[in-house]
Design a protein around this motif. Sequence first.
Motif, PDB file in Angstrom:
ATOM      1  N   GLY A   1       0.799  -1.224   0.000  1.00 36.99           N
ATOM      2  CA  GLY A   1       0.000   0.000   0.000  1.00 36.99           C
ATOM      3  C   GLY A   1       0.828   1.269   0.000  1.00 36.99           C
ATOM      4  N   HIS A   2       0.226   2.349  -0.586  1.00 34.94           N
ATOM      5  CA  HIS A   2       0.791   3.695  -0.634  1.00 34.94           C
ATOM      6  C   HIS A   2       2.055   3.741  -1.509  1.00 34.94           C
ATOM      7  CE1 HIS A   2      -2.216   5.014   2.250  1.00 34.94           C
ATOM      8  NE2 HIS A   2      -1.977   3.897   2.914  1.00 34.94           N
ATOM      9  N   GLY A   3       2.922   4.718  -1.295  1.00 32.56           N
ATOM     10  CA  GLY A   3       4.112   4.868  -2.122  1.00 32.56           C
ATOM     11  C   GLY A   3       3.918   5.871  -3.235  1.00 32.56           C
ATOM     12  N   ALA A   4       4.945   6.048  -4.077  1.00 34.01           N
ATOM     13  CA  ALA A   4       4.938   7.016  -5.189  1.00 34.01           C
ATOM     14  C   ALA A   4       4.627   8.421  -4.676  1.00 34.01           C
ATOM     15  CB  ALA A   4       3.957   6.590  -6.270  1.00 34.01           C
ATOM     16  N   GLY A   5       5.306   8.815  -3.604  1.00 34.21           N
ATOM     17  CA  GLY A   5       5.089  10.139  -3.021  1.00 34.21           C
ATOM     18  C   GLY A   5       4.097  10.175  -1.890  1.00 34.21           C
ATOM     19  N   ASP A   6       3.355   9.102  -1.711  1.00 36.11           N
ATOM     20  CA  ASP A   6       2.381   9.004  -0.617  1.00 36.11           C
ATOM     21  C   ASP A   6       2.950   8.075   0.451  1.00 36.11           C
ATOM     22  OD1 ASP A   6       0.262   8.604   1.109  1.00 36.11           O
ATOM     23  OD2 ASP A   6      -0.912   7.402  -0.305  1.00 36.11           O
ATOM     24  N   PRO A   7       3.405   8.622   1.580  1.00 35.87           N
ATOM     25  CA  PRO A   7       4.018   7.778   2.603  1.00 35.87           C
ATOM     26  C   PRO A   7       3.026   6.968   3.421  1.00 35.87           C
ATOM     27  CG  PRO A   7       3.899  10.023   3.396  1.00 35.87           C
ATOM     28  CD  PRO A   7       3.399  10.044   1.974  1.00 35.87           C
TER      29      PRO A   7
ATOM     30  N   VAL B   1       3.942 -16.175  -7.741  1.00 37.29           N
ATOM     31  CA  VAL B   1       3.757 -14.925  -7.009  1.00 37.29           C
ATOM     32  C   VAL B   1       4.269 -13.750  -7.843  1.00 37.29           C
ATOM     33  CG1 VAL B   1       4.184 -13.689  -4.861  1.00 37.29           C
ATOM     34  CG2 VAL B   1       4.181 -16.178  -4.871  1.00 37.29           C
ATOM     35  N   SER B   2       3.445 -12.709  -7.950  1.00 34.13           N
ATOM     36  CA  SER B   2       3.849 -11.467  -8.590  1.00 34.13           C
ATOM     37  C   SER B   2       3.727 -10.340  -7.573  1.00 34.13           C
ATOM     38  CB  SER B   2       2.959 -11.157  -9.803  1.00 34.13           C
ATOM     39  OG  SER B   2       3.065 -12.163 -10.783  1.00 34.13           O
ATOM     40  N   VAL B   3       4.539  -9.304  -7.753  1.00 35.14           N
ATOM     41  CA  VAL B   3       4.511  -8.149  -6.856  1.00 35.14           C
ATOM     42  C   VAL B   3       4.240  -6.899  -7.682  1.00 35.14           C
ATOM     43  CG1 VAL B   3       5.862  -6.722  -5.271  1.00 35.14           C
ATOM     44  CG2 VAL B   3       6.089  -9.216  -5.197  1.00 35.14           C
ATOM     45  N   PHE B   4       3.238  -6.149  -7.288  1.00 31.83           N
ATOM     46  CA  PHE B   4       2.928  -4.892  -7.981  1.00 31.83           C
ATOM     47  C   PHE B   4       4.105  -3.936  -7.815  1.00 31.83           C
ATOM     48  CE2 PHE B   4       0.983  -0.665  -8.366  1.00 31.83           C
ATOM     49  CZ  PHE B   4       0.332  -0.811  -9.585  1.00 31.83           C
ATOM     50  N   ASP B   5       4.413  -3.220  -8.871  1.00 28.82           N
ATOM     51  CA  ASP B   5       5.563  -2.315  -8.940  1.00 28.82           C
ATOM     52  C   ASP B   5       5.669  -1.427  -7.697  1.00 28.82           C
ATOM     53  OD1 ASP B   5       7.568  -0.557  -9.646  1.00 28.82           O
ATOM     54  OD2 ASP B   5       6.718  -0.059 -11.603  1.00 28.82           O
ATOM     55  N   PHE B   6       6.768  -1.568  -6.955  1.00 25.69           N
ATOM     56  CA  PHE B   6       6.985  -0.772  -5.741  1.00 25.69           C
ATOM     57  C   PHE B   6       7.073   0.724  -6.036  1.00 25.69           C
ATOM     58  CE2 PHE B   6       9.119  -4.197  -2.841  1.00 25.69           C
ATOM     59  CZ  PHE B   6       7.870  -4.724  -2.576  1.00 25.69           C
ATOM     60  N   ASP B   7       7.413   1.080  -7.263  1.00 25.77           N
ATOM     61  CA  ASP B   7       7.541   2.498  -7.613  1.00 25.77           C
ATOM     62  C   ASP B   7       6.184   3.146  -7.883  1.00 25.77           C
ATOM     63  OD1 ASP B   7      10.317   2.492  -7.411  1.00 25.77           O
ATOM     64  OD2 ASP B   7      10.580   1.860  -9.495  1.00 25.77           O
TER      65      ASP B   7
ATOM     66  N   TYR C   1      -3.435   2.370  -5.801  1.00 28.08           N
ATOM     67  CA  TYR C   1      -4.670   3.144  -5.676  1.00 28.08           C
ATOM     68  C   TYR C   1      -4.678   4.325  -6.646  1.00 28.08           C
ATOM     69  CZ  TYR C   1      -7.891   6.620  -3.820  1.00 28.08           C
ATOM     70  OH  TYR C   1      -8.861   7.577  -3.701  1.00 28.08           O
ATOM     71  N   THR C   2      -3.624   5.164  -6.585  1.00 23.16           N
ATOM     72  CA  THR C   2      -3.587   6.344  -7.451  1.00 23.16           C
ATOM     73  C   THR C   2      -3.378   5.959  -8.910  1.00 23.16           C
ATOM     74  OG1 THR C   2      -1.224   6.648  -6.972  1.00 23.16           O
ATOM     75  CG2 THR C   2      -2.793   7.871  -5.622  1.00 23.16           C
ATOM     76  N   TYR C   3      -2.673   4.868  -9.147  1.00 21.57           N
ATOM     77  CA  TYR C   3      -2.457   4.399 -10.511  1.00 21.57           C
ATOM     78  C   TYR C   3      -3.796   4.061 -11.177  1.00 21.57           C
ATOM     79  CZ  TYR C   3      -0.735   1.446 -14.341  1.00 21.57           C
ATOM     80  OH  TYR C   3      -0.487   0.894 -15.574  1.00 21.57           O
ATOM     81  N   LEU C   4      -4.643   3.338 -10.454  1.00 21.50           N
ATOM     82  CA  LEU C   4      -5.968   3.007 -10.982  1.00 21.50           C
ATOM     83  C   LEU C   4      -6.859   4.248 -11.065  1.00 21.50           C
ATOM     84  CD1 LEU C   4      -6.688  -0.331  -9.060  1.00 21.50           C
ATOM     85  CD2 LEU C   4      -6.035  -0.089 -11.465  1.00 21.50           C
ATOM     86  N   LYS C   5      -6.765   5.098 -10.063  1.00 25.88           N
ATOM     87  CA  LYS C   5      -7.579   6.320 -10.020  1.00 25.88           C
ATOM     88  C   LYS C   5      -7.278   7.223 -11.208  1.00 25.88           C
ATOM     89  CE  LYS C   5      -8.640  10.273  -7.040  1.00 25.88           C
ATOM     90  NZ  LYS C   5      -8.302  10.970  -5.764  1.00 25.88           N
ATOM     91  N   ASN C   6      -5.997   7.228 -11.628  1.00 26.23           N
ATOM     92  CA  ASN C   6      -5.583   8.098 -12.728  1.00 26.23           C
ATOM     93  C   ASN C   6      -5.699   7.425 -14.099  1.00 26.23           C
ATOM     94  OD1 ASN C   6      -4.942  10.183 -10.945  1.00 26.23           O
ATOM     95  ND2 ASN C   6      -2.844   9.468 -10.666  1.00 26.23           N
ATOM     96  N   GLY C   7      -6.391   6.293 -14.145  1.00 27.95           N
ATOM     97  CA  GLY C   7      -6.648   5.646 -15.422  1.00 27.95           C
ATOM     98  C   GLY C   7      -5.746   4.489 -15.777  1.00 27.95           C
ATOM     99  N   GLY C   8      -4.824   4.149 -14.889  1.00 22.70           N
ATOM    100  CA  GLY C   8      -3.943   3.016 -15.143  1.00 22.70           C
ATOM    101  C   GLY C   8      -4.718   1.706 -15.155  1.00 22.70           C
TER     102      GLY C   8
END
Length: 231
Positions: free
Chosen positions: A8-14, A44-50, A54-61
Amino acid sequence: MKILLIAGHGAGDPGACRGGYKEAELTREFVSLLEPELKGVCHVSVFDFDKNCYTYLKNGGKVDFSLYDYVLEVHFNAHEDKSANGTEIYVHDLERGTSVEQRILNGICLSGFKNRGVIKRSDLRVMNTCKKIYNTSHALLEVCFISNDADMDNYMDKKQLIVSAVAHGIKEGFGLSEPILYTSAEDITDILSEKHFHISEKERFVKALQRAKDENSSLYWGYYKLVNNVM
């Protein structure tokens, strides 16, 4: 069985920040510890730590969650009331069974956390995307309260045990069996001979490998990792 782990969080959101801890850092460490505990029994796959899912999907990803059988999103809880404590898991309202999440929760709480239960919700973006669009089961784990000193002291003291409890809950809940590990000098020699290279004098090789094992030598561990496909 294919599992996606999301920190959870990341990409500028601590995320939540208390007592020198940052939620985004804790979730990434947790996922990094959990991934190898599951690798031997499922994909097992890991969603990109970078990225922040949440925001990726919110912004259309776009994420094709249909590629996975189960998605586990990891967070740490927080509350203005510093006495709030414990572990809880959110699943979607449409989820019929929660046996996997109950096992995860029960395992974690053996480490001394309050069991806050499995809670059904329908207002979380990643969860809604998984379940309503792709019909993929999603669970959001709130490991403990970053805002509670006792919770965090307990977590830091028993971190690996807690991660292992999550892995065990997933394995048990989905009926994933542990991999067979070859440990004896004889078994390792047989697998090496069958799959990797010709051994002309097996008895001599076995004796040498047994000595290396007794001495805890890197020679033994190198062959052990090779035949067991351990990195």
